[in-house]
Scaffold this active site. Sequence first.
Site, PDB file in Angstrom:
ATOM      1  N   ARG A  90      44.984  51.181  44.384  1.00 58.06           N
ATOM      2  CA  ARG A  90      44.807  49.937  43.638  1.00 58.06           C
ATOM      3  C   ARG A  90      46.109  49.151  43.582  1.00 58.06           C
ATOM      4  O   ARG A  90      46.113  47.926  43.773  1.00 58.06           O
ATOM      5  CB  ARG A  90      44.324  50.241  42.222  1.00 58.06           C
ATOM      6  CG  ARG A  90      44.194  48.997  41.366  1.00 58.06           C
ATOM      7  CD  ARG A  90      43.720  49.335  39.967  1.00 58.06           C
ATOM      8  NE  ARG A  90      43.496  48.129  39.189  1.00 58.06           N
ATOM      9  CZ  ARG A  90      42.822  48.087  38.045  1.00 58.06           C
ATOM     10  NH1 ARG A  90      42.315  49.200  37.541  1.00 58.06           N
ATOM     11  NH2 ARG A  90      42.658  46.963  37.403  1.00 58.06           N
ATOM     12  N   ASN A 145      33.307  49.323  42.276  1.00 51.65           N
ATOM     13  CA  ASN A 145      33.664  48.034  42.873  1.00 51.65           C
ATOM     14  C   ASN A 145      34.044  48.184  44.338  1.00 51.65           C
ATOM     15  O   ASN A 145      34.542  49.236  44.745  1.00 51.65           O
ATOM     16  CB  ASN A 145      34.845  47.426  42.109  1.00 51.65           C
ATOM     17  CG  ASN A 145      34.421  46.829  40.786  1.00 51.65           C
ATOM     18  OD1 ASN A 145      33.386  46.188  40.699  1.00 51.65           O
ATOM     19  ND2 ASN A 145      35.224  47.027  39.752  1.00 51.65           N
ATOM     20  N   CYS A 165      27.634  45.699  36.279  1.00 50.66           N
ATOM     21  CA  CYS A 165      28.982  45.257  35.933  1.00 50.66           C
ATOM     22  C   CYS A 165      29.001  44.937  34.445  1.00 50.66           C
ATOM     23  O   CYS A 165      27.959  44.615  33.860  1.00 50.66           O
ATOM     24  CB  CYS A 165      29.348  44.022  36.761  1.00 50.66           C
ATOM     25  SG  CYS A 165      30.964  43.306  36.396  1.00 50.66           S
ATOM     26  N   HIS A 195      31.481  39.475  40.297  1.00 53.76           N
ATOM     27  CA  HIS A 195      32.834  38.936  40.109  1.00 53.76           C
ATOM     28  C   HIS A 195      32.968  37.513  40.651  1.00 53.76           C
ATOM     29  O   HIS A 195      34.069  37.067  40.993  1.00 53.76           O
ATOM     30  CB  HIS A 195      33.890  39.862  40.723  1.00 53.76           C
ATOM     31  CG  HIS A 195      34.052  41.135  39.950  1.00 53.76           C
ATOM     32  ND1 HIS A 195      35.039  42.064  40.221  1.00 53.76           N
ATOM     33  CD2 HIS A 195      33.358  41.644  38.895  1.00 53.76           C
ATOM     34  CE1 HIS A 195      34.938  43.076  39.373  1.00 53.76           C
ATOM     35  NE2 HIS A 195      33.922  42.837  38.560  1.00 53.76           N
ATOM     36  N   TYR A 242      36.958  36.131  36.617  1.00 52.76           N
ATOM     37  CA  TYR A 242      37.275  36.325  38.034  1.00 52.76           C
ATOM     38  C   TYR A 242      37.300  35.022  38.823  1.00 52.76           C
ATOM     39  O   TYR A 242      37.882  34.971  39.911  1.00 52.76           O
ATOM     40  CB  TYR A 242      36.286  37.306  38.665  1.00 52.76           C
ATOM     41  CG  TYR A 242      36.510  38.724  38.214  1.00 52.76           C
ATOM     42  CD1 TYR A 242      37.406  39.558  38.872  1.00 52.76           C
ATOM     43  CD2 TYR A 242      35.844  39.232  37.104  1.00 52.76           C
ATOM     44  CE1 TYR A 242      37.620  40.852  38.446  1.00 52.76           C
ATOM     45  CE2 TYR A 242      36.054  40.535  36.667  1.00 52.76           C
ATOM     46  CZ  TYR A 242      36.951  41.330  37.345  1.00 52.76           C
ATOM     47  OH  TYR A 242      37.172  42.616  36.915  1.00 52.76           O
TER      48      TYR A 242
END
Length: 419
Positions: A90, A145, A165, A195, A242
């Site tokens: 990440r 995700n 989500c 998103h 987002y």
Amino acid sequence: MKLTIVGGGSTYTPELIDGFARLRDLLPLEEIHLVDPDPQRLELVGGMSRRMLAHAGHPAKVVTTTDLVAGVADADAVLIQLRVGGQDAREADETWPHEVGCIGQETTGPGGLAKALRTVPVVLRIADAVRRHAKPDAWIIDFTNPVGIVTRALLQHGHRAVGLCNVAIGFQRRFAELFGVEHDRVSLGHVGLNHLTWERGILVDDSDRLPNLLRDRLNDLADDVHLAPALIEQLAALPSYYLRYYYAHDEVLHEQLHEPTRAAAVRAIERELLELYARPEENTKPEALERRGGAFYSEAAIELLAAMQSGTDRARVVNLRNDGRLPFLPDDHVIEVPAVFRDGAFVAEPIAALPDDMAGLIASVAGYERLALDAAVHGGRDRVLRAMRAHPLVLQHDRAEKLTDLLLAENARFLEWAR
């Protein structure tokens, strides 16, 4: 009911356990199986989960295993919540795009493509085990995700799956608190891709409160999603947070270049949580879990599972096949909208026509998502490059070439075709 959580060693899991304990009347759980390749995490999270359920007087049995087949065997439902490469991957997603002047984010833009490439093959292998060993009518609920791309991969391969989500339920709970009503009286005109969504209506008992909010609380709404009031006023809709990566890309990039990564913050919180989970006296959800993110994660999962068990006319926001709801997208594309579970399937509610600016951005990102899934399933640098170039935050060929090389340098060890 047997529920299996793949990625059960996640520090998120006690959030789910807390919800199972609080909302036990909604979901009759008898067994919760936590599957994870990390036995140390499993021991800590599994122990904490057992203590939480015992403290709450919940009778469910918690079983931990590193064996996927054993974990999913005869499961009624399987929830997937995994992160291939952990927080290290990440952090890479959040940083290497900066070298070419793009935002770094784990689900959006170049970093989101990297996560899709790492994740889709792993999830499809898990889903094959579910197909072979879980109950024939078992559903897969994907929290992993990028949810839209992963859910489309599952559906394309014939799996009984839905994506979930917490963005929509976060808005719902926030507005219920604002209006001083029970959350089940609030429904949303939520539309878009995972998103990449807007709230086009906020209904309380079928009365749309959004126009009055845009008039009376515009600045508060703008502050909430960190976007300009004038933008929200012109859209006449509330974008999810987002959308900031698109509407305020350069501002976000500047912030990212001068602030610690979210991965670094989460890594520190996870260390704190695992230390807490190791304490035998800990038996309730710790405050630190609130800082981990994923607000209302457990409520979203439990309400959805309960609706699938008992059936209800109440719509819940999920990721599912388009099937004509957004006519400018292919039927098999996955969209994020309210849907009702009826006769063993999710049926999306009708969607009013979208303005061209929303529809155009959705169509552009959807095109990228289809190319990203093709690259994730079939591999190959050319496919990755084509997906990278198609993303509306990239577009320029030279930039896409550089970003593709950076992505492959960081992720080759996770991609069988690139080793």
